[in-house]
Design an enzyme around this catalytic site. Structure first.
Site: not given
Ligand code: G3P
Ligand code: CA
Length: 245
Positions: A7-8, A34, A36, A49, A108, A110, A228
């Site tokens: 994640h990120r 993943e 943003d 993000h 993703e 945004k 994470d």
């Molecule tokens: O894509 C999963 C998750 O990243 C969505 O929430 O706020 O972390 O972008 P957020």
């Molecule tokens: Ca995200």
């Protein structure tokens, strides 16, 4: 086998959505990453993000009010002071890093709080330019944007949502996307996963960092987790495989 999406990047260990974070996720052998995507005032796509700069950089104000050159001057270490060299990367820089790897990508968009006209087209064009379309799933909380992507012939798509929805598999399947990306708390049990699978949807909950929660969701048969700490999730997955052997 549950896929593990960093994640990120590997945000537990390096500044989220930066090149060091993605390098770490690659080094930890995550299955996917993943990140943003937002847009600058001069229409460049950047990986960050928040809609504003304040939390993760030494800048302030909306991303969309700054040029790429202005963003590149910022420290994006997000409080992780060992990474003071970290900068906000462009989408192109992140894609370029990932091309030679085998990782899959979740891009993703945004665009649920700020309008970014042309974001879908630009992101898809960048992914295609890098020859990555087969390894990418696009997602967004903006479901009109998902429909737009679908109309553009782009897929696979993941439907992000935030709240505890009633029978979300019906809604998400009706959207015509391939996957549901729910908050982990919304995945209330094995039945949720079964219902989604029966509706033809992959289930990829976010953000799952605790071992007990990882274990529970993996046992329920989710297709992937966003985490994470990819190394922790991989250890949990290995333990479960050993138990089942
Ligand atoms: O894509 C999963 C998750 O990243 C969505 O929430 O706020 O972390 O972008 P957020
Ligand atoms: Ca995200």
């Amino acid at each position: 086998m549950t896929e593990i999406y960093g994640h990120r990047g590997a945000a537990a260990y390096a500044p989220e959505n930066t090149i060091p974070s993605f390098k770490l996720a690659i080094g930890l052998h995550a299955d996917a990453v993943e990140f943003d995507v937002q847009m600058t005032s001069d229409h460049q796509l950047v990986v960050i993000h928040d809609e504003t700069l304040d939390r993760t950089t030494d800048g302030s104000g909306p991303v969309k009010s700054h040029t790429l050159a202005q963003l590149k001057a910022l420290d994006a270490c997000a409080g992780k002071t060992d990474f003071r060299q970290a900068r906000i990367p462009t989408l192109d820089e992140v894609l370029e890093l990932l091309v030679p790897t085998k990782l899959r990508l979740n891009v993703e968009l945004k665009n649920s709080e700020v309008e970014y006209p042309g974001l879908e087209e630009k992101a898809v064009e960048a992914v295609r330019r890098h020859g990555l379309e087969r390894r990418v799933v696009f997602s967004t909380f903006n479901h009109y944007s998902l429909r737009l992507l679908e109309d553009m012939g782009v897929g696979p798509l993941g439907c992000l949502y935030q709240d505890i929805l009633f029978r979300p598999w019906r809604y998400v399947a009706a959207l015509g996307v391939e996957a549901v990306h729910p908050p982990a708390v919304a995945v209330f049990g094995k039945r949720y996963v079964r219902k989604c699978h029966e509706a033809g949807l992959y289930v990829r909950p976010w953000v799952v960092n605790g071992k007990a929660e990882l274990r529970r969701l993996m046992r329920w048969g989710v297709d992937a987790v966003f985490t994470d700490a990819p190394d922790v999730a991989m250890a949990v997955r290995d333990d479960l495989a050993a138990e089942d052997a």
